[in-house]
Enzyme design. Structure first.
Site, PDB file in Angstrom:
ATOM      1  N   LYS A 178       0.857  -1.194   0.000  1.00  0.00           N
ATOM      2  CA  LYS A 178       0.000   0.000   0.000  1.00  0.00           C
ATOM      3  C   LYS A 178       0.885   1.232   0.000  1.00  0.00           C
ATOM      4  CE  LYS A 178      -3.188   2.442   3.068  1.00  0.00           C
ATOM      5  NZ  LYS A 178      -4.185   2.300   4.145  1.00  0.00           N
TER       6      LYS A 178
HETATM    7  C1  5RP Z   1      -1.952   4.695   8.068  1.00  0.00           C
HETATM    8  C2  5RP Z   1      -2.738   3.805   7.202  1.00  0.00           C
HETATM    9  C3  5RP Z   1      -4.143   4.153   6.980  1.00  0.00           C
HETATM   10  O1  5RP Z   1      -4.916   3.007   6.896  1.00  0.00           O
HETATM   11  C4  5RP Z   1      -4.337   4.856   5.701  1.00  0.00           C
HETATM   12  O2  5RP Z   1      -3.396   5.823   5.412  1.00  0.00           O
HETATM   13  C5  5RP Z   1      -5.703   5.382   5.735  1.00  0.00           C
HETATM   14  O3  5RP Z   1      -6.222   5.584   4.533  1.00  0.00           O
HETATM   15  P1  5RP Z   1      -6.602   7.066   4.074  1.00  0.00           P
HETATM   16  O4  5RP Z   1      -5.279   7.793   3.907  1.00  0.00           O
HETATM   17  O5  5RP Z   1      -7.269   6.795   2.761  1.00  0.00           O
HETATM   18  O6  5RP Z   1      -7.493   7.675   5.102  1.00  0.00           O
HETATM   19  O7  5RP Z   1      -2.280   2.843   6.686  1.00  0.00           O
HETATM   20  O8  5RP Z   1      -0.619   4.294   8.087  1.00  0.00           O
END
Ligand code: 5RP
Length: 265
Positions: A178
Protein backbone atom coordinates in the site's frame (compact mmCIF):
# COMPACT_ATOMS: atom_id res chain seq x y z
CA UNK A 1 1.91 -20.49 -3.24
CA UNK A 2 0.13 -22.81 -0.81
CA UNK A 3 -3.62 -23.24 -0.86
CA UNK A 4 -4.42 -21.28 2.31
CA UNK A 5 -2.37 -18.28 1.24
CA UNK A 6 -3.93 -18.32 -2.24
CA UNK A 7 -7.43 -18.68 -0.81
CA UNK A 8 -6.98 -15.76 1.61
CA UNK A 9 -5.66 -13.53 -1.18
CA UNK A 10 -8.58 -14.53 -3.42
CA UNK A 11 -11.04 -13.65 -0.66
CA UNK A 12 -9.72 -10.10 -0.74
CA UNK A 13 -8.56 -9.50 -4.32
CA UNK A 14 -11.53 -10.39 -6.52
CA UNK A 15 -10.33 -13.24 -8.76
CA UNK A 16 -12.76 -12.10 -11.51
CA UNK A 17 -11.27 -8.63 -11.85
CA UNK A 18 -7.90 -9.01 -10.11
CA UNK A 19 -8.81 -5.86 -8.19
CA UNK A 20 -9.66 -4.84 -4.63
CA UNK A 21 -11.52 -2.10 -2.78
CA UNK A 22 -10.32 -2.16 0.81
CA UNK A 23 -11.84 0.12 3.42
CA UNK A 24 -9.19 1.51 5.82
CA UNK A 25 -10.42 2.37 9.31
CA UNK A 26 -7.28 1.68 11.33
CA UNK A 27 -6.42 5.37 11.89
CA UNK A 28 -7.13 5.24 15.63
CA UNK A 29 -4.05 3.10 16.29
CA UNK A 30 -1.94 6.24 16.32
CA UNK A 31 -4.43 9.13 15.79
CA UNK A 32 -6.98 8.27 18.49
CA UNK A 33 -10.63 9.14 17.80
CA UNK A 34 -10.28 10.26 14.18
CA UNK A 35 -13.12 12.36 12.80
CA UNK A 36 -15.80 10.01 11.46
CA UNK A 37 -14.52 7.01 13.42
CA UNK A 38 -15.59 8.04 16.92
CA UNK A 39 -18.42 5.49 16.63
CA UNK A 40 -16.57 3.26 14.23
CA UNK A 41 -19.22 0.50 14.15
CA UNK A 42 -22.01 2.83 13.05
CA UNK A 43 -19.78 4.47 10.42
CA UNK A 44 -18.72 1.24 8.74
CA UNK A 45 -22.00 -0.67 8.97
CA UNK A 46 -23.49 0.63 5.68
CA UNK A 47 -20.12 0.35 3.93
CA UNK A 48 -19.25 -3.27 4.66
CA UNK A 49 -21.38 -4.71 1.87
CA UNK A 50 -19.32 -2.70 -0.61
CA UNK A 51 -15.83 -3.49 0.72
CA UNK A 52 -13.71 -6.41 -0.48
CA UNK A 53 -11.71 -6.19 2.74
CA UNK A 54 -11.64 -4.16 5.93
CA UNK A 55 -8.35 -2.85 7.35
CA UNK A 56 -8.49 -2.24 11.09
CA UNK A 57 -7.00 -2.97 14.51
CA UNK A 58 -7.91 -5.92 16.69
CA UNK A 59 -9.48 -3.64 19.31
CA UNK A 60 -11.84 -2.13 16.76
CA UNK A 61 -12.58 -5.52 15.23
CA UNK A 62 -13.55 -7.09 18.54
CA UNK A 63 -15.69 -4.15 19.64
CA UNK A 64 -17.32 -2.96 16.45
CA UNK A 65 -17.59 -5.71 13.85
CA UNK A 66 -20.27 -8.35 14.16
CA UNK A 67 -18.60 -11.74 13.56
CA UNK A 68 -21.61 -12.66 11.44
CA UNK A 69 -20.39 -10.12 8.83
CA UNK A 70 -18.51 -11.96 6.10
CA UNK A 71 -16.07 -9.20 5.24
CA UNK A 72 -12.41 -10.34 5.06
CA UNK A 73 -10.17 -8.63 7.60
CA UNK A 74 -6.75 -7.09 6.94
CA UNK A 75 -5.49 -6.83 10.49
CA UNK A 76 -3.16 -3.97 11.50
CA UNK A 77 -0.30 -5.65 13.39
CA UNK A 78 2.08 -2.73 14.04
CA UNK A 79 1.67 0.05 16.58
CA UNK A 80 3.04 1.39 19.81
CA UNK A 81 3.47 5.06 18.87
CA UNK A 82 1.11 8.03 18.58
CA UNK A 83 0.68 11.34 16.84
CA UNK A 84 2.12 12.99 19.97
CA UNK A 85 5.07 10.57 20.38
CA UNK A 86 8.12 12.67 21.00
CA UNK A 87 11.82 11.91 20.74
CA UNK A 88 13.71 14.98 21.96
CA UNK A 89 11.35 17.26 20.08
CA UNK A 90 11.23 15.17 16.89
CA UNK A 91 8.32 12.95 15.91
CA UNK A 92 8.83 9.35 17.02
CA UNK A 93 5.94 8.01 14.96
CA UNK A 94 8.21 5.60 13.08
CA UNK A 95 9.31 3.84 16.29
CA UNK A 96 6.72 1.09 15.82
CA UNK A 97 6.86 -2.50 16.98
CA UNK A 98 4.64 -5.46 16.24
CA UNK A 99 1.67 -5.14 18.56
CA UNK A 100 -0.32 -8.31 17.80
CA UNK A 101 0.85 -11.93 17.88
CA UNK A 102 0.35 -14.17 14.88
CA UNK A 103 -1.71 -16.47 17.15
CA UNK A 104 -4.19 -13.70 17.82
CA UNK A 105 -4.36 -12.77 14.13
CA UNK A 106 -5.32 -16.38 13.37
CA UNK A 107 -7.77 -16.50 16.29
CA UNK A 108 -9.43 -13.38 14.85
CA UNK A 109 -9.60 -15.14 11.48
CA UNK A 110 -7.63 -12.44 9.66
CA UNK A 111 -7.43 -12.91 5.89
CA UNK A 112 -4.31 -10.75 5.79
CA UNK A 113 -1.95 -8.98 8.16
CA UNK A 114 -0.28 -5.61 7.75
CA UNK A 115 2.33 -3.30 9.21
CA UNK A 116 3.91 0.01 8.26
CA UNK A 117 7.46 0.53 7.09
CA UNK A 118 9.22 3.86 7.51
CA UNK A 119 11.99 3.84 4.90
CA UNK A 120 14.63 6.55 5.30
CA UNK A 121 13.80 7.27 8.93
CA UNK A 122 15.76 6.58 12.06
CA UNK A 123 13.66 3.45 12.55
CA UNK A 124 13.91 2.11 9.02
CA UNK A 125 15.70 -1.09 10.01
CA UNK A 126 13.34 -1.84 12.89
CA UNK A 127 10.22 -1.37 10.77
CA UNK A 128 11.66 -3.47 7.92
CA UNK A 129 12.38 -6.14 10.50
CA UNK A 130 8.76 -5.89 11.68
CA UNK A 131 7.77 -6.56 8.08
CA UNK A 132 10.07 -9.55 7.58
CA UNK A 133 9.04 -11.04 10.94
CA UNK A 134 5.41 -10.79 9.83
CA UNK A 135 6.21 -12.27 6.43
CA UNK A 136 8.00 -15.25 7.98
CA UNK A 137 5.12 -15.85 10.39
CA UNK A 138 2.62 -15.35 7.56
CA UNK A 139 4.49 -17.86 5.38
CA UNK A 140 4.26 -20.41 8.18
CA UNK A 141 0.48 -20.10 8.50
CA UNK A 142 -0.54 -19.09 4.99
CA UNK A 143 -1.38 -15.47 5.87
CA UNK A 144 -0.62 -12.83 3.22
CA UNK A 145 1.12 -9.65 4.35
CA UNK A 146 0.47 -6.10 3.16
CA UNK A 147 3.27 -3.56 3.68
CA UNK A 148 2.18 0.06 4.19
CA UNK A 149 4.77 2.58 3.04
CA UNK A 150 4.29 5.24 5.69
CA UNK A 151 5.70 8.63 4.78
CA UNK A 152 7.34 10.72 7.49
CA UNK A 153 6.84 14.49 7.46
CA UNK A 154 10.36 14.99 6.14
CA UNK A 155 9.87 12.67 3.12
CA UNK A 156 8.62 13.68 -0.31
CA UNK A 157 5.82 11.62 -1.83
CA UNK A 158 7.49 11.29 -5.22
CA UNK A 159 8.23 8.42 -7.58
CA UNK A 160 11.81 8.10 -6.42
CA UNK A 161 10.92 7.70 -2.74
CA UNK A 162 7.68 5.73 -3.07
CA UNK A 163 9.18 3.51 -5.78
CA UNK A 164 12.09 2.75 -3.46
CA UNK A 165 9.71 1.82 -0.62
CA UNK A 166 7.36 -0.36 -2.67
CA UNK A 167 10.19 -2.26 -4.37
CA UNK A 168 11.94 -2.92 -1.05
CA UNK A 169 8.67 -4.18 0.49
CA UNK A 170 8.04 -6.51 -2.45
CA UNK A 171 11.63 -7.79 -2.50
CA UNK A 172 11.38 -8.55 1.22
CA UNK A 173 8.36 -10.71 0.47
CA UNK A 174 5.22 -8.60 0.99
CA UNK A 175 2.24 -9.95 -0.96
CA UNK A 176 0.52 -6.57 -1.37
CA UNK A 177 1.97 -3.07 -0.98
CA UNK A 178 0.00 0.00 0.00
CA UNK A 179 1.39 3.37 -0.96
CA UNK A 180 0.41 6.84 -2.18
CA UNK A 181 -0.27 7.84 -5.75
CA UNK A 182 2.43 9.99 -7.37
CA UNK A 183 3.37 11.37 -10.79
CA UNK A 184 4.83 8.57 -12.94
CA UNK A 185 2.93 5.92 -10.99
CA UNK A 186 3.04 3.48 -13.91
CA UNK A 187 6.83 3.27 -13.43
CA UNK A 188 6.32 2.37 -9.78
CA UNK A 189 3.85 -0.34 -10.82
CA UNK A 190 6.26 -1.74 -13.43
CA UNK A 191 9.04 -2.04 -10.87
CA UNK A 192 6.92 -3.49 -8.03
CA UNK A 193 6.26 -7.19 -8.70
CA UNK A 194 3.19 -7.55 -6.43
CA UNK A 195 -0.27 -5.89 -6.37
CA UNK A 196 -0.13 -2.24 -5.31
CA UNK A 197 -3.04 -0.41 -3.69
CA UNK A 198 -3.25 3.30 -2.93
CA UNK A 199 -4.27 5.14 0.22
CA UNK A 200 -6.60 8.07 -0.29
CA UNK A 201 -4.85 10.42 2.12
CA UNK A 202 -6.50 13.45 3.74
CA UNK A 203 -10.08 14.24 2.78
CA UNK A 204 -10.31 16.12 -0.52
CA UNK A 205 -13.38 17.02 -2.59
CA UNK A 206 -15.19 13.87 -3.73
CA UNK A 207 -14.62 14.33 -7.45
CA UNK A 208 -10.88 14.80 -6.86
CA UNK A 209 -10.76 11.59 -4.81
CA UNK A 210 -12.43 9.74 -7.69
CA UNK A 211 -9.91 11.26 -10.11
CA UNK A 212 -7.11 10.03 -7.87
CA UNK A 213 -8.51 6.49 -7.83
CA UNK A 214 -8.99 6.60 -11.58
CA UNK A 215 -5.41 7.76 -12.24
CA UNK A 216 -4.05 4.99 -10.00
CA UNK A 217 -6.13 2.26 -11.67
CA UNK A 218 -5.27 3.56 -15.15
CA UNK A 219 -1.58 3.35 -14.19
CA UNK A 220 -1.99 -0.29 -13.16
CA UNK A 221 -2.81 -0.24 -9.44
CA UNK A 222 -4.63 -3.33 -8.15
CA UNK A 223 -7.05 -1.15 -6.23
CA UNK A 224 -7.43 1.16 -3.28
CA UNK A 225 -7.22 0.95 0.48
CA UNK A 226 -9.12 4.14 1.14
CA UNK A 227 -10.36 5.59 4.39
CA UNK A 228 -11.04 9.27 4.98
CA UNK A 229 -12.19 10.05 1.45
CA UNK A 230 -14.93 7.50 1.97
CA UNK A 231 -15.99 7.66 5.62
CA UNK A 232 -15.54 11.44 5.98
CA UNK A 233 -17.64 12.13 2.89
CA UNK A 234 -21.21 13.36 3.36
CA UNK A 235 -22.16 10.52 0.99
CA UNK A 236 -19.98 7.59 2.12
CA UNK A 237 -22.02 4.81 0.53
CA UNK A 238 -22.19 6.62 -2.81
CA UNK A 239 -18.43 7.22 -2.61
CA UNK A 240 -17.50 3.60 -2.02
CA UNK A 241 -19.87 2.51 -4.79
CA UNK A 242 -18.29 5.03 -7.15
CA UNK A 243 -14.79 3.87 -6.22
CA UNK A 244 -15.90 0.27 -6.84
CA UNK A 245 -17.16 1.23 -10.29
CA UNK A 246 -13.72 2.64 -11.14
CA UNK A 247 -11.75 -0.22 -9.64
CA UNK A 248 -13.83 -3.22 -10.72
CA UNK A 249 -15.72 -2.00 -13.78
CA UNK A 250 -13.20 0.39 -15.30
CA UNK A 251 -15.68 3.28 -15.03
CA UNK A 252 -14.50 6.76 -16.01
CA UNK A 253 -14.53 9.68 -13.61
CA UNK A 254 -17.75 11.20 -15.04
CA UNK A 255 -19.68 7.94 -14.65
CA UNK A 256 -18.35 7.40 -11.13
CA UNK A 257 -19.11 11.01 -10.20
CA UNK A 258 -22.69 10.62 -11.41
CA UNK A 259 -23.19 8.09 -8.58
CA UNK A 260 -22.09 10.65 -5.99
CA UNK A 261 -23.05 14.14 -7.18
CA UNK A 262 -26.79 13.88 -6.47
CA UNK A 263 -26.15 12.50 -2.97
CA UNK A 264 -24.15 15.57 -1.97
CA UNK A 265 -26.88 18.11 -2.75
C1 5RP B 1 -1.95 4.70 8.07
C2 5RP B 1 -2.74 3.81 7.20
C3 5RP B 1 -4.14 4.15 6.98
O1 5RP B 1 -4.92 3.01 6.90
C4 5RP B 1 -4.34 4.86 5.70
O2 5RP B 1 -3.40 5.82 5.41
C5 5RP B 1 -5.70 5.38 5.74
O3 5RP B 1 -6.22 5.58 4.53
P1 5RP B 1 -6.60 7.07 4.07
O4 5RP B 1 -5.28 7.79 3.91
O5 5RP B 1 -7.27 6.79 2.76
O6 5RP B 1 -7.49 7.68 5.10
O7 5RP B 1 -2.28 2.84 6.69
O8 5RP B 1 -0.62 4.29 8.09
Amino acid sequence: MDWGMANRLNRMIDPQTGKIVMLAVDHGYFLGPTSGLERLGATIEPLLDHADALMLTRGALRRWVDPARRVPVMLRMSGGTSIVSNDNGASALSNESLAVSIDDALRLNASGITCSIFVGTEHERQTLENLTDLIDAGQHYGLPVMAVTAVGREMVRDLRYLGLCTRIAAELGAHIVKTYYCEGFEKLIEATPVPVVIAGGKKIPEREALELAHRAISAGAAGVDMGRNIFQSRAPVAMIRAVRAIVHQGAGVDDAWSLVAGELE
